[in-house]
Design a protein around this motif. Sequence first.
Motif, PDB file in Angstrom:
ATOM      1  N   GLU A  26      40.607  39.159  38.612  1.00 25.71           N
ATOM      2  CA  GLU A  26      40.545  39.525  37.203  1.00 25.71           C
ATOM      3  C   GLU A  26      41.763  38.969  36.481  1.00 25.71           C
ATOM      4  O   GLU A  26      41.667  38.477  35.368  1.00 25.71           O
ATOM      5  CB  GLU A  26      40.502  41.053  37.081  1.00 25.71           C
ATOM      6  N   PHE A  27      42.922  39.024  37.164  1.00 25.83           N
ATOM      7  CA  PHE A  27      44.140  38.501  36.537  1.00 25.83           C
ATOM      8  C   PHE A  27      44.020  37.001  36.304  1.00 25.83           C
ATOM      9  O   PHE A  27      44.395  36.486  35.241  1.00 25.83           O
ATOM     10  CB  PHE A  27      45.344  38.829  37.437  1.00 25.83           C
ATOM     11  N   ILE A  28      43.486  36.293  37.296  1.00 27.01           N
ATOM     12  CA  ILE A  28      43.329  34.840  37.165  1.00 27.01           C
ATOM     13  C   ILE A  28      42.429  34.518  35.971  1.00 27.01           C
ATOM     14  O   ILE A  28      42.705  33.600  35.193  1.00 27.01           O
ATOM     15  CB  ILE A  28      42.724  34.236  38.453  1.00 27.01           C
ATOM     16  N   SER A  29      41.380  35.325  35.845  1.00 22.61           N
ATOM     17  CA  SER A  29      40.424  35.025  34.778  1.00 22.61           C
ATOM     18  C   SER A  29      41.040  35.232  33.403  1.00 22.61           C
ATOM     19  O   SER A  29      40.559  34.680  32.421  1.00 22.61           O
ATOM     20  CB  SER A  29      39.185  35.916  34.946  1.00 22.61           C
ATOM     21  N   LEU A  30      42.097  36.025  33.313  1.00 22.55           N
ATOM     22  CA  LEU A  30      42.697  36.297  32.003  1.00 22.55           C
ATOM     23  C   LEU A  30      43.573  35.158  31.513  1.00 22.55           C
ATOM     24  O   LEU A  30      43.866  35.062  30.333  1.00 22.55           O
ATOM     25  CB  LEU A  30      43.547  37.577  32.074  1.00 22.55           C
ATOM     26  N   SER A  31      44.051  34.309  32.440  1.00 20.20           N
ATOM     27  CA  SER A  31      44.885  33.147  32.087  1.00 20.20           C
ATOM     28  C   SER A  31      46.074  33.535  31.225  1.00 20.20           C
ATOM     29  O   SER A  31      46.263  33.025  30.128  1.00 20.20           O
ATOM     30  CB  SER A  31      44.048  32.107  31.326  1.00 20.20           C
ATOM     31  N   CYS A  32      46.853  34.457  31.658  1.00 15.27           N
ATOM     32  CA  CYS A  32      48.075  34.784  30.918  1.00 15.27           C
ATOM     33  C   CYS A  32      49.279  34.422  31.757  1.00 15.27           C
ATOM     34  O   CYS A  32      49.149  34.089  32.928  1.00 15.27           O
ATOM     35  CB  CYS A  32      48.067  36.272  30.574  1.00 15.27           C
ATOM     36  N   ASP A  33      50.460  34.481  31.130  1.00 17.71           N
ATOM     37  CA  ASP A  33      51.679  34.104  31.830  1.00 17.71           C
ATOM     38  C   ASP A  33      52.660  35.259  31.769  1.00 17.71           C
ATOM     39  O   ASP A  33      53.497  35.347  30.867  1.00 17.71           O
ATOM     40  CB  ASP A  33      52.292  32.860  31.153  1.00 17.71           C
ATOM     41  N   PRO A  34      52.565  36.178  32.710  1.00 15.67           N
ATOM     42  CA  PRO A  34      53.395  37.385  32.613  1.00 15.67           C
ATOM     43  C   PRO A  34      54.814  37.145  33.125  1.00 15.67           C
ATOM     44  O   PRO A  34      55.106  36.159  33.772  1.00 15.67           O
ATOM     45  CB  PRO A  34      52.647  38.365  33.532  1.00 15.67           C
ATOM     46  N   ASP A  35      55.660  38.132  32.772  1.00 11.09           N
ATOM     47  CA  ASP A  35      57.027  38.108  33.289  1.00 11.09           C
ATOM     48  C   ASP A  35      57.082  38.601  34.724  1.00 11.09           C
ATOM     49  O   ASP A  35      57.903  38.163  35.521  1.00 11.09           O
ATOM     50  CB  ASP A  35      57.920  39.038  32.437  1.00 11.09           C
ATOM     51  N   GLY A  36      56.242  39.609  35.012  1.00  8.33           N
ATOM     52  CA  GLY A  36      56.282  40.187  36.342  1.00  8.33           C
ATOM     53  C   GLY A  36      55.047  41.014  36.613  1.00  8.33           C
ATOM     54  O   GLY A  36      54.158  41.118  35.772  1.00  8.33           O
ATOM     55  N   LEU A  63      58.889  38.495  39.741  1.00  7.70           N
ATOM     56  CA  LEU A  63      59.165  39.706  40.512  1.00  7.70           C
ATOM     57  C   LEU A  63      57.933  40.587  40.544  1.00  7.70           C
ATOM     58  O   LEU A  63      57.191  40.672  39.574  1.00  7.70           O
ATOM     59  CB  LEU A  63      60.325  40.479  39.865  1.00  7.70           C
ATOM     60  N   ALA A  64      57.738  41.246  41.662  1.00  7.90           N
ATOM     61  CA  ALA A  64      56.588  42.137  41.797  1.00  7.90           C
ATOM     62  C   ALA A  64      57.061  43.432  42.416  1.00  7.90           C
ATOM     63  O   ALA A  64      57.620  43.430  43.501  1.00  7.90           O
ATOM     64  CB  ALA A  64      55.522  41.476  42.681  1.00  7.90           C
ATOM     65  N   PHE A  65      56.832  44.543  41.692  1.00  5.67           N
ATOM     66  CA  PHE A  65      57.275  45.853  42.188  1.00  5.67           C
ATOM     67  C   PHE A  65      56.068  46.729  42.420  1.00  5.67           C
ATOM     68  O   PHE A  65      54.957  46.442  41.969  1.00  5.67           O
ATOM     69  CB  PHE A  65      58.215  46.512  41.181  1.00  5.67           C
ATOM     70  N   SER A  66      56.323  47.826  43.098  1.00  6.86           N
ATOM     71  CA  SER A  66      55.225  48.761  43.303  1.00  6.86           C
ATOM     72  C   SER A  66      55.737  50.161  43.100  1.00  6.86           C
ATOM     73  O   SER A  66      56.919  50.454  43.281  1.00  6.86           O
ATOM     74  CB  SER A  66      54.634  48.569  44.709  1.00  6.86           C
ATOM     75  N   ALA A  67      54.829  51.034  42.665  1.00 11.86           N
ATOM     76  CA  ALA A  67      55.231  52.418  42.401  1.00 11.86           C
ATOM     77  C   ALA A  67      55.460  53.163  43.704  1.00 11.86           C
ATOM     78  O   ALA A  67      56.365  53.994  43.817  1.00 11.86           O
ATOM     79  CB  ALA A  67      54.154  53.115  41.585  1.00 11.86           C
TER      80      ALA A  67
END
Lengths: 443, 448
Positions: A26-36, A63-67
Amino acid sequence: MGSMVIFSAGAAHAAPAQIQVRDWDEFISLSCDPDGFWIAPDWPGSPAALAAQLRSSPWWDRLAFSAAPCAEPLLDGQLDLPTARLRCARAQLAKRAIAPDPSLLLPAEKLLLYLYVREKHELLPRHERASKTRYTYPVADALGGEMGIDAVGQLVRAGLLAPVRLVDRIRACPDCGSGHLSFVDVCPACASIEISQAPALHCFTCGHIGPRGEFGAHGPLSCPKCAAALRHIGTDYDTPTAQHLCGACRHVALEARIVATCFDCGHSHEPARLKVREVHAHELTWQGAEALRQGRLQLACQPAGAHLPPLQFRQVLHWLMLTGQRHGALPFSVLLVEMANTDALLLQHGAPAVSALQGELAARLRACLRTADATSVDSAERLWVLLPFTAPEPVAERLLAQAAQLHAAGETPLALRLRSLQAPRELAGGDGPDAIMARLLGD
Amino acid sequence: MLYAALLSFLTLLQGLAASSWEEIALRFVPFALFLELPLTLLVMLGMARYAARRGPAAPPQAPRGPALRWPRVSCVITCYSEKEDVRHTLQSLAAQDYPGEIEIIAVVDGAIQNADTLAAARRHLGPINAGAPRRRLIVLPKWQRGGRVSSLNAGRALATGAIVMALDGDTSFDRDMVSNAVRHFRDPNVIAVSGNLRARNASTSLATRLQALEYLVSISGGKTGLSEFNLVNNISGAFGIFRAEILKLVGGWDAGTAEDLDMTQRLKQHFGQHPAWRIVFDPRVVGHTDVPATFREFLRQRLRWDGDLYYIYVRKYRHNLRPGLLGWPNFLSHLITGVLLQIVMPFLILAYSAYLFLSFNTGIVLGILAFVYLAYLAVLALYFAAYCLLVSDRLAHDARYFIYLPLYPFFAYCSRINCALALLHEMFNRGHLDSAMAPWWVLRKTKF
C-alpha cells in the motif's frame, strides 16, 4: 518537516504529515517520499520482513521505529511517535550535508551513510549459525551485496570505520577461514580419540597404582597385584590422581592433547595454529564522515570545489594538454604553491598548529579560486593549482595577500614560494604532465 | 688404671705370637675375624678386580651416536617437602650429556600440603620442555599423600622409557650419570644398576664428614667390590636404575617401609631361576645427596634404616631366604652380610662390650679395646688406601679423608650400638609402622 509513514492495522484517520498504511505494498502504491517510518503497536505484520523490504528499497536510509520493543537489527528501536518524527527529520537534515547523491552510492558507501544519519550508531555484528565466518553484519548485508566481515574489515582498514567495542573473539581454520571448528581431545602418543579419563587408584596394602579399570570394572574393587579387597576409600585405598587411558595404544597420560578439526574443509590443526579473529561493533569515524561529506569515496561523483587526488590532477592536466595540442587554443596555467619556512614554523608553533595552518591555507586558496579551477595537494607543504584560461599572476597576488593575513602580529610570517607555468606559451614540444610538474618543482 | 690398661695392651701384643687358639679366640673380637674380616678381604679383592678390568684410567669420553641408538630413560623423582631444592634434581637431569631422550617425571606426594614443592617443580616445565632438546618434564601431583611407594608406582605407570630410574627429590647428579648407567644395560643380563651416592654437604659438620667417609667406605668402596661378584646388598632408594620390563615383572614397588631393600630382595629372588642375571654397582654413576647434619639426626636415620632391615629380612622375607630363590652366592651373602653382620652382630657387640666391662676391671678393658681399635684401624687404613688407589675418581678429594680415619672406628662402634637398639625397637615396638615414608593410614594396611 517531512511526513511519516505509519504502519497500522487500525482505521485510517488523517493527521498532519502522517500517512497511515496497512502494509508495504500500500505504501509503494502511494508513491510518497517520507522522512521516516513508524510501526504502530497494533500492526499485525512481521517487523523483520518489513525491515528487509525497507532496506532494499529506495528509502533504505530512512529511520524506522516501532512502538513495541523490537530487537530487529534493521530497525532503529522503540520510540513513541513524536520523538520518532523528530529523529527522522534530524536525520534528513544531516543528509543534506552529504555531497554525493545517495542514489548513486555503492553498498560500502551506503553503509557509511546509514551510520552517518543515525548519530553515534553502532554497526553491530550478529551471530549467524549458518554463516561460514559465524558473525555477519545484518545492516551491511541488507544494504546490498554479500559484504560480511571482510568488507567491513576493508572499511576499517581505510579508517572510515573504527571498532568501538569487542563483541567476540573467534578462532578460524587457517586453511579455509571457517569459524566452525570441532575440538576433540586425543591421545598424546597415537592421536587416537579413543581415550577415557580414568581416576587412578592406590591400594594401601601393596602400594600399587593403576587406572580404575584395572581394579575390577564392575562389582567389588580388588587390587590386581595383591588381590586385597578395597572396600572403604581412605582406609583400603584412595584416588590420588587422574589419568587418561588410551584404548588404542594403552598409553597412560596425565593430560590429553586437544586437536581442532574444521567442519568445512576437514583439516585438523593444533589450537595454537588457529587464526584468532576479533569481532567488534563499529562506529563511523570522523574520516568516514568527512569522506562522505566530500564524496571522496568514488571517482565518478567528484563534484567541483574539492581537492583532486594527485593522480587525477595529472590526468586532468594531461587531458588539457592533449586537447590544446589537438584543437589549438586551450590556454591554461599551472601554479605551484610551496610553504618555504615549515621548519622555522615547526620550531615556533609545534606540529599541530602548523598542520592547522596548512589546512587553513589550502582552504583560503580554495576560496580564492573559481569553481572550474582544479587544485591538488600532494604533500602538506605543496599545493598545485590548475587555472584554465587564466594567467597565474593575479591568483598568485591574491594568494600572497591571504597568506600574509595568516599570522598573528609578532610571529613568524608564513613564507610562500610560488612558481608558475603558462601553456601553451611555455610548453616545450613533447612535454608530458610529469615533465611540467617536475620543471616547476626543480625551478 | 692406666698402668693396667698399658699392661693388658702389651700382653695382648705379646700374646699374638705365643697364644693358643682359645686365647686368640678370646682376645680378638671373634666375629671381627670370622665374619667381618673375610668380607673386607672379599671387597678388597673385588676392588682390585674392578681396577684390573677397567684398565688404566682413560679420559672420560662423551657418549656418541645417533639419539635413536640410545633407549629412552624415565626418571621418577619422588618429591615431598623439598620445596625449592627439587631444582637441584630437575636441573641436573635436564643438563645430562645423554644423547637419547630423558623423560623426567616429578611426582609430588601430598601436593596440597606441599604446594610449594609442586610450584617449584612446575616452574621448570617451561624451561625444560621448551628449552632442552630431548628432555621432557612431567609434573604429577598426587593430591592425597600416599607415601614413597605410591609415588614410585604412580611415576612408573606414566613412564614410557625402557629404563626407569627411581630418584630422590633433592639429589643432584653428575653430567654423565645417565650415559654411564645406560651403558650397563647393553648386557641383557643386567637387570638393575645401583648408583653411587656421595655426601653433598660433607663440609657442614663433623657428623657429615664421618658420614661422607662412611659412604666412601661402604658404598663407593664396598659395593664396588661386591658388584664384581654380583653380591650387591642393596640398591639405594635414592638412586636406583632398573629395566622397565623387570619392574613390570616384579609388579613395581611394594607398600611398607624400606622399599629399596624390598625391591632388591624381590629382584634377587629371581636369581635362582636366572643365574646369569646381575645387579651392577658402578662407582662412576654418581649422585650427590644431603646427609643428616647432626649426630642426633644421624642416629635417628639409622634407627629407621637398621630397623627396616630386620623388618625386611625377618618379618617379610623370612621364608624367602633360601638358595633356590636367591642362588647360592646371594643366599650366603644375605646370610652373612644381611642376617649375621647386620642383625646378629650388633647384639654380639653389645653383649661382648657388656661382658668385658662386667668381667674385667676398667683398665684391662680399655687396654683390650685399644688393641681392637688399632687392629680395626689398620685394616681400615689398608682398605681405604685400596679404595683410593683402585676405585676413586676424585683421588685428591677422597684422600683428604685419611685424616678422619682415626675417628671412624668410634663412629662405627656407636653406629652398631644404635643398630642394636633399632633392632629391639623394630622387634618389640614394630617400629616400621611409625615410618615417615608413608602416612599412617597407608602403613597400617600393610600385611606385615
